[in-house]
Write an enzyme that holds these catalytic residues in place. Structure first.
Site, PDB file in Angstrom:
ATOM      1  CG  HIS A 107     -73.447  64.529 -25.333  1.00 50.21           C
ATOM      2  ND1 HIS A 107     -72.849  63.329 -25.068  1.00 50.21           N
ATOM      3  CD2 HIS A 107     -72.913  65.399 -24.456  1.00 50.21           C
ATOM      4  CE1 HIS A 107     -72.004  63.449 -24.064  1.00 50.21           C
ATOM      5  NE2 HIS A 107     -72.030  64.706 -23.671  1.00 50.21           N
TER       6      HIS A 107
ATOM      7  CG  ASP B  46     -73.748  55.521 -17.308  1.00 49.09           C
ATOM      8  OD1 ASP B  46     -74.488  55.063 -16.416  1.00 49.09           O
ATOM      9  OD2 ASP B  46     -72.998  54.807 -17.990  1.00 49.09           O
TER      10      ASP B  46
ATOM     11  CD  GLU C 253     -73.277  51.762 -15.863  1.00 51.51           C
ATOM     12  OE1 GLU C 253     -72.126  52.235 -15.932  1.00 51.51           O
ATOM     13  OE2 GLU C 253     -74.281  52.379 -16.278  1.00 51.51           O
TER      14      GLU C 253
END
Length: 541
Positions: free
Chosen positions: A120, A181, A292
């Protein structure tokens, strides 16, 4: 006497070639530096010699030399650096022996090593051109130990996905305290950066919630380390971008897990009110459990595009709301609870919301399980994969911005540089620096409160419009140029630079510590070449 065995001949050829390389590297040349990599004779391919060398290793797992295209890709989908080999380890000794073998070859070899988790990375950070990529996911499914004592923790391999850890710990009513997240990432990958999400204001990033690590250094040495044992190495690898060692196991702090989440979103049209409320919420322990935010620029029909699982508190007013192409700021907050606490939580949330200054008609709420809340991004991933929109370029830009500079940043970036947000979400929220361990390698702004601002863009392949890769990259560079010129306190998160001068500026006062740790734990600059901080064969002292 007979002929020598074929293995002896093969080894003799290898050592002869290495001897020639070492000999040539010692010939004086006016262009050579002290640690300059030797020139390989054109009739002796360095990759061939390295392949022979690696094939002599005795491993529990194995090395693959063909069909390694996956190791030359990542989520960013912009860099494709093909490795010489991929190590699929079955034990920590496989990693240790491989690195030690390469270290023993010294500067005669240009081999480097990169640890790759779930792939990632954004800028090729986990790739190693003509080197060795370690497939850390080979460790998935290995023994996971959960201690449910007074100070609960879980021992896991660094190649394990956070989502798998969540599933296993929930079986005992426990869960890690701090998250990212997106949970389909490996432990080693996030701990090498920081691991940030909406819980960071209270618990700090994931690197602040680790009790112990097992690490293989750039010499191939294996160490257990913690705050009290080999503490310098412990702090070095946390947020260390893979430069000082490869994390192979971690002991992660746990807490009692809730079963449900009250999930809330509200909108603001005034940035000052938005940030004032965010900073107010993170300053108190008796507030929400997750905080957030998002930025919406020139997004018409905004409310109609929100998740169907969210319900407006006042449906009639919400239906009349019109964004009119303005810039809006979404505060996303959550309160954890158990089913028998629902009435109390509803009253508590109502009380907490009373002091906020959002647009009343934009209060949207939802109740979901704790697991569904934490794994929420995976739902979007599956939808994008089904449409073929997941494996495309992702030119993301993540910034850490001091509180005193966030308004200037917003005025220029949200009000001038950016024209729309159709290329992906913009995340923005503050955190408390007091929850971050300053001994780690991570570089952060100096102020007590700073903001994460993440531009999570996706580029449409072959497009030459505003959703194309070149346009987004140019836009990112305008943002960076503005920060460099006017906001010197800004730091990149998941940083990417092209020169050591830029890295020196990024680390600032920590640069000398970085150099000392690199010299101690990876003196040949074998590890994490994709970060482009140090180059093997070039002196960095």
């Amino acid at each position: 006497m007979g002929l020598p065995p074929s293995g002896f001949i093969k080894q003799s050829i290898i050592f002869l070639k290495l001897y020639i390389i070492l000999y040539i590297s010692c010939i004086p040349d006016s262009t050579n530096h002290l640690f300059a990599a030797p020139t390989i004779p054109p009739h002796f391919g360095s990759s061939d010699i390295s392949s022979y060398e690696l094939q002599t290793l005795e491993l529990d797992g194995y090395l693959s030399f063909d069909n390694n295209h996956k190791a030359a890709t990542d989520f960013g989908n912009r860099y494709n650096l093909y490795p010489l080999a991929v190590l699929h380890p079955k034990s920590v000794s496989d990693i240790s022996n491989t690195i030690n073998h390469i270290f023993s070859m010294g500067y005669a070899s240009d081999l480097t090593v990169a640890a790759r988790g779930h792939g990632h990375s954004i800028q090729g950070q986990a790739q190693a051109y003509n080197g060795v990529v370690i497939n850390m996911e080979s460790f998935q499914g290995l023994e996971m130990k959960i201690n449910a004592g007074e100070l609960p923790y879980v021992d896991v391999s660094a190649g394990e996905l956070w989502i798998n850890i969540l599933h296993e710990t929930l079986k005992q009513g426990l869960a890690p305290k701090s998250w990212t997240d997106y949970l389909h990432l490996t432990v080693g990958g996030t701990l090498s950066n920081a691991g940030i999400s909406g819980q960071a204001f209270r618990h700090g990033p994931q690197i602040s919630n680790v009790y112990q690590l097992e690490v293989v250094t750039g010499k191939g040495e294996v160490f257990a380390c913690s705050e009290n044992q080999n503490a310098d190495l412990f702090h070095a690898v946390l947020g260390g971008l893979g430069q000082f060692g490869i994390i192979t196991r971690a002991r992660i702090s746990l807490e009692k897990a809730p079963k449900m989440v009250k999930w809330i979103r509200v909108l603001y049209s005034d940035f000052s009110k938005f940030t004032r409320d965010q900073e107010h919420l993170i300053s108190s322990n008796d507030q929400f459990d997750y905080i957030e935010g998002f930025v919406f620029i020139n997004r018409t029909g905004l409310l109609n595009n929100w998740r169907s699982s969210f319900n407006p508190q006042e449906p009639l007013q919400a239906s009349k709301f019109n964004s009119d192409g303005k810039v809006f700021y979404c505060l996303e907050i959550a309160k954890y609870f158990n089913p028998d606490e629902l009435d109390f939580i509803n009253k508590k949330v109502e009380s907490l919301l009373t002091g906020l200054n959002y647009i009343p008609s934009t209060l949207f709420t939802s109740e979901v399980t704790y697991l569904a809340f934490l794994d929420r991004v995976h739902v979007s991933e599956n939808k994008l994969r089904a449409k073929g929109l997941w494996e495309i370029p992702h030119p993301w830009l993540n910034l850490l911005i001091p509180r005193t500079q966030i308004h200037d940043f917003a005025q220029e970036v949200f009000g001038n540089i950016l024209k729309d947000t159709s290329n992906g979400p913009i995340i923005i929220y503050p955190v408390n620096k007091s929850k971050w361990n300053n001994k780690t390698s991570l570089a952060t702004p100096e102020e007590e409160v700073f903001y994460l601002v993440a531009f999570l863009s996706s580029a449409v392949p072959s497009s030459i419009r505003t959703d194309g890769l070149e346009h987004i990259l140019a836009q990112n560079q305008r943002i960076l140029d503005y920060c460099i010129e006017y906001l010197p306190g800004v730091k990149q998160y998941l940083p990417h630079y092209s020169s050591q001068e830029e890295w020196r500026a990024h680390f600032g006062p920590k640069w000398q510590t970085v150099l000392q740790r690199k010299s101690k734990y990876d003196p040949l600059a074998i590890l994490a070449p994709g970060q482009r901080i140090f180059q093997k064969g070039i002196s960095f002292l």
